[in-house]
Write an enzyme that holds these catalytic residues in place. Sequence first.
Site, PDB file in Angstrom:
ATOM      1  N   ASP A  13       0.814  -1.223   0.000  1.00  0.00           N
ATOM      2  CA  ASP A  13       0.000   0.000   0.000  1.00  0.00           C
ATOM      3  C   ASP A  13       0.846   1.273   0.000  1.00  0.00           C
ATOM      4  O   ASP A  13       0.634   2.166  -0.822  1.00  0.00           O
ATOM      5  CB  ASP A  13      -0.927   0.041   1.236  1.00  0.00           C
ATOM      6  N   ARG A  92       0.484   4.701  16.944  1.00  0.00           N
ATOM      7  CA  ARG A  92       0.028   5.711  15.973  1.00  0.00           C
ATOM      8  C   ARG A  92       0.290   7.148  16.389  1.00  0.00           C
ATOM      9  O   ARG A  92       0.787   7.949  15.598  1.00  0.00           O
ATOM     10  CB  ARG A  92      -1.457   5.504  15.615  1.00  0.00           C
ATOM     11  N   ASP A 121      -6.882   3.116  12.421  1.00  0.00           N
ATOM     12  CA  ASP A 121      -5.590   3.805  12.345  1.00  0.00           C
ATOM     13  C   ASP A 121      -5.654   5.155  11.635  1.00  0.00           C
ATOM     14  O   ASP A 121      -4.974   6.096  12.027  1.00  0.00           O
ATOM     15  CB  ASP A 121      -4.552   2.893  11.676  1.00  0.00           C
ATOM     16  N   SER A 173      -2.876  -9.268   7.213  1.00  0.00           N
ATOM     17  CA  SER A 173      -2.388  -7.909   7.391  1.00  0.00           C
ATOM     18  C   SER A 173      -1.768  -7.867   8.783  1.00  0.00           C
ATOM     19  O   SER A 173      -2.423  -8.187   9.773  1.00  0.00           O
ATOM     20  CB  SER A 173      -3.552  -6.924   7.277  1.00  0.00           C
TER      21      SER A 173
END
Length: 389
Positions: A13, A92, A121, A173
């Site tokens: 990605d 994050r 996220d 993932s």
Amino acid sequence: MKKVVLAYSGGLDTSVAVKWLKNKGYKVIAYMSDVGQGGNFKAIKDRALTAGASKVIIEDLKEEFVGDFIYPTLKANATYESKYFLATALSRPLIAKGLVNAAKKEGAEFVAHGCTGKGNDQVRFEVSCSIMAPKLKTIAPVREWEFGSREEEIKYAKANKIPIDVTKKSPYSIDKNLWGVSIECGALEDPWVEPPESAYQLTRGKSTVRKKPRYVDIHFDSGVPIEIDGAYMEPVELIQELNELGAGFGIGRSDMVENRLVGIKSREVYEAPAATILIEAHKALEALTLDRETAHFKETIALKYAELIYYGLWYTPLKTALDRFIDETQKSVTGTVRIKVQPSSCAVVGRESKFSLYKESLATYTDKDKFNQKLAKGFIEIWGMPYKR
Ligand code: ARG
């Protein structure tokens, strides 16, 4: 030229995002932070450059991650919905801080991330960035772009000569850092299906776990672990050590369906050996050293603290205020906890503290007993008085 700093992971990605942003006319600076995810940073850097990044910034944030994010969470005993130790959620706001600083240094007016529009996220990144730098604009390529599937992304990557190792592609993932691993997608999308052994990234399964139990003494100072078996350890090293130990015993796996912030339920599998051991030990020390009212009240704070982390509200006034409360409670959380590490679980088997509120002379049933049992009669009478008819 418009400049954007992209939170880069090296995966499909974000690699496609580099090119996609470049094709949209941006000068792309790839930003990577080391929060303990491992991997070959040199190879990842080269991939970003080949994909079209004009510059790659790599920062080691492990120490800051442990000191300013993991330890406050440990002091709070925060877990989301009882089973998630918040590893991804916790990283994050720190990565967002790194992004914002990089954007300032580079004079960029945009930041970008590779999160999907269905996850938590994106919220964590964007809310954190907007609190720290309200003028900075965010781009979320994955939310905007034309690719409808992974296959289309791979096609784009190939057409644009972005070096992606599709053969190594796992069906899952995966997000990994010092505090744990989060795994989703693939076979896990059916909540009835048992997680295949191959989904686990860190911990050993039943057939390969270490069998012979081990005892570890963890010494805490004001709620923070500083020694293992009597030897001082640097914070990052201490977490790594416990991850390795716990992973060998298959400790810290969890399989859950959780409530996402964006309204859906998702099935997630987590691995957090060090977090499991440390929170267990920390709770045991608090049980010894905190008075009842503080201990019970603090449990409600743990729930709130976990929600704030999960919901992307790290940089908020309530979180700051809760930290003050928690730090106040930790003044007496100094002492040692003995943990027995065994296949698939760990158990607290001993605890001691100079601030211990446990009094053997009051608890004992031997002739050393100093508890005046006669006082109980009056206490019970008054305690039950409001309910008498
Ligand atoms: N559900 C977890 C969270 O929102 C983990 C998300 C990231 N997981 C992943 N496998 N990429 O914090």
